[in-house]
Design a protein around this motif. Structure first.
Motif, PDB file in Angstrom:
ATOM      1  N   ASP A  40      39.920  16.864  39.125  1.00 36.10           N
ATOM      2  CA  ASP A  40      41.426  16.845  38.918  1.00 36.10           C
ATOM      3  C   ASP A  40      41.914  18.243  38.309  1.00 36.10           C
ATOM      4  O   ASP A  40      41.623  18.610  37.205  1.00 36.10           O
ATOM      5  N   GLU A  44      45.050  19.526  38.533  1.00 32.76           N
ATOM      6  CA  GLU A  44      46.498  19.709  38.449  1.00 32.76           C
ATOM      7  C   GLU A  44      46.752  20.087  36.728  1.00 32.76           C
ATOM      8  O   GLU A  44      47.844  20.750  36.606  1.00 32.76           O
ATOM      9  N   THR A  45      46.116  19.872  36.042  1.00 26.23           N
ATOM     10  CA  THR A  45      46.249  20.494  34.704  1.00 26.23           C
ATOM     11  C   THR A  45      46.445  22.017  34.587  1.00 26.23           C
ATOM     12  O   THR A  45      47.218  22.375  33.665  1.00 26.23           O
ATOM     13  N   TYR A  46      45.740  22.499  35.480  1.00 29.96           N
ATOM     14  CA  TYR A  46      45.757  23.975  35.524  1.00 29.96           C
ATOM     15  C   TYR A  46      46.725  24.693  36.204  1.00 29.96           C
ATOM     16  O   TYR A  46      46.906  26.082  36.394  1.00 29.96           O
ATOM     17  N   ARG A  47      47.618  23.745  37.024  1.00 30.07           N
ATOM     18  CA  ARG A  47      48.511  24.448  38.104  1.00 30.07           C
ATOM     19  C   ARG A  47      49.589  25.117  37.335  1.00 30.07           C
ATOM     20  O   ARG A  47      49.850  26.494  37.821  1.00 30.07           O
TER      21      ARG A  47
END
Length: 560
Positions: free
Chosen positions: A407, A409-412
């Protein structure tokens, strides 16, 4: 009877095994018997003696375990064993015992492994309660026979598993004594990866009209890779630690077993590898059983990925995640090479066998090829550029796996904030660089040179004085001493054998060794005086032409 691997195998039901055994095999997921099982089980069920030649990993444990379990009589309470299985090592005793337990669980078969290095009290209690099958190392079996706690009068079947290994480990006399304690009308089964003359000798003495089976590994289809990829690299001794590190970096094994000749070499190489950032563990006969168990636990649970071991310590090991075997030295006998590479490529798994050969060992590779009928590809050591390319390949694979599974998304938010100031491609390049460098680097970033190939010279030609006198009649060269070895031409010793043994077991190089003279029954070698004791100590731990030489400083007083 010689049998080659074939796809035309029967089902286990066709082998007329008891329903309890068939149920156990089905529960374990066994679909069809292997070639050795197809050929060995029927005659064993008929009570025939059998001599089977089969490599490790061909299914030979089930080939003898299932017939033994088939013949176990129903009984309650106490009872002496009806079958005895002799194996070379503690590790193999445990594995074979576990296999018997799995196959015979619905029969209530009582199996017991007995071996040295474990508390004898529990073994005594189990034998007193009664067992059906004993799986034993020869030494501990004799201990129990001498105590009267292992009674073999009721034994119907004796199995010698890995018989060639037991002979190599010096158990020949123990095996003879154990067999003498069993009934003459017993069934005797002998399995061995190789059948040298000594194995044939045991078969002639102790097997009655045996069925002979040879299972050859199935050859690879044209255009396909063999199950075990075998490669060798010729490397000068000084560069061997760096060469091993380079190969491990390029190959990136899941788990690897590195074979060394001596305990000292195992300890030294393990320390070197750990200093280079690998997770290496040592395994040799100088360790206690408790230490060896801890090492194997760390390897199996993944907290170690390299096992550096001697042949004796590694016999019988079966580690599922093992992908690579490395011979840090060329084995002295083809049989050793066969057993070593048998640690990988088992049960249909692919494996890799790598060998580091010093220039003088190149001819030994050819001898192994002739004896095994398998090609060992001699390849060039990977260059620094090859290493960098392999690291980039591993980095790409790691990134691809992350993109597919994790996953992200945390780093977007990090990417979006950076792309306000930098190009997206530049951000990606920086991320790849960080990932790549986080993998660490090797300490051997210099090229490993190809060794100079030079023939071994017979130094007698330039050192022997004229007038018909031998050079031993004269004092050694300045700074040199003369060593006496109790092996000569009658034992097949040649100058290159002595040079190879000395340079292989001591810190001397070929250039350090002086004149050599070989007589029918002894040899004389000049070595530097300050290294003489080291050479004597080293050669007393090794063999030359398969024999341990008598070695000492020469006592002869030269004539003037």
């Amino acid at each position: 009877m010689t049998v080659e691997a074939s796809e035309d195998t029967a089902s286990f039901a066709d082998l007329t095994l008891r329903p309890e055994l068939l149920n156990a095999l089905s529960a374990l997921g066994y679909e069809e018997p292997t070639p050795i099982q197809c050929e060995a089980i029927p005659p064993l069920l008929e009570g025939r003696d059998l001599l089977g030649q089969a490599a490790t990993g061909t299914g030979k444990t089930a080939a003898f375990a299932l017939p033994v379990l088939q013949g176990i009589p129903p009984r309650d309470g106490d009872g002496d064993p009806v079958a005895l299985v002799l194996v070379p090592t503690r590790e193999l005793a445990v594995q074979v015992s576990e296999a018997f337990h799995r196959y015979g669980r619905d029969l209530g078969a009582r199996t017991l492994p007995i071996y040295g290095g474990a508390p004898i009290g529990r073994q005594l209690q189990a034998l007193k309660r009664g067992v059906d099958v004993v799986i034993a190392t020869p030494g501990r079996a004799l201990d129990h026979i001498a105590r009267g706690t292992l009674r073999l009068g009721g034994v119907r079947t004796v199995v010698l598993d890995e018989a060639d290994e037991m002979l190599d480990m010096g158990f020949a006399d123990d095996i003879e004594e154990i067999l003498q304690a069993t009934p003459e009308d017993r069934q005797t089964v002998l399995f061995s990866a190789t059948v040298p003359p000594r194995i044939n000798g045991i078969a002639r003495r102790h097997l009655s009209d045996p069925v002979r089976i040879e299972i050859r590994r199935e050859p690879a289809e044209p255009g396909t890779a063999p199950l075990v990829r075998q490669s060798a690299y010729v490397v000068a001794r000084a560069y061997k630690p760096a060469a091993l590190g380079r190969l491990l970096d390029v190959e990136a094994p899941t788990a690897a077993l590195v074979f060394c000749r001596t305990r000292e070499e195992v300890d030294q190489l393990t320390e070197t590898l750990n200093g280079r950032g690998y997770r290496a563990e040592a395994l040799h006969g100088g360790m206690s059983q408790e230490q060896r168990d801890r090492v194997m636990t760390r390897l199996r649970n993944g907290t170690a990925d390299l096992l550096v071991a001697t042949d004796v310590a590694a016999r019988g090991l079966d580690v599922e995640q093992l992908t690579h075997v490395v011979n840090y030295n060329v084995p002295s006998a083809p049989e050793s090479y066969v057993h070593r590479i048998g640690r990988v490529g088992r049960a249909g798994r692919e494996g890799v066998a790598l060998t580091l050969a010093e220039p003088r060992e190149h001819r030994m590779l050819k001898a192994i090829e002739r004896a095994t009928g398998q090609r060992i590809s001699v390849e060039k050591m990977p260059t620094v550029a090859d290493l960098h390319a392999r690291r980039l390949e591993l980095t790409r694979a790691a990134l691809e796996e992350t993109l597919l599974q994790d996953d992200l998304e945390t780093y977007r938010v990090v990417i979006e904030s950076l792309t306000d100031e930098f190009e997206l491609m530049d951000v990606a390049l920086a991320a790849v660089k960080l990932t790549h460098e986080s993998g660490g680097g090797s300490l051997d970033e210099e090229e490993i040179p190809e060794p100079a190939q030079r023939p071994v010279q017979d130094k007698r030609a330039r050192r022997e004085p004229g007038g018909g006198q031998k050079w031993r009649d004269f004092a050694p060269s300045r700074g040199m001493v003369r060593l006496f070895l109790g092996l000569g031409r009658n034992a097949g010793v040649r100058p290159q054998d002595l040079v190879g043994a000395i340079t292989g077991e001591s810190r001397l190089s070929g250039r350090d060794i002086g004149a050599i003279e070989i007589s029918d029954r002894f040899s004389l070698v000049e070595v530097p005086e300050n290294a003489a004791e080291d050479v004597i100590h080293a050669l007393r731990r090794t063999t030359i032409k398969g024999r341990k030489p008598t070695i000492r400083r020469e006592r002869h007083t030269p004539r003037r």
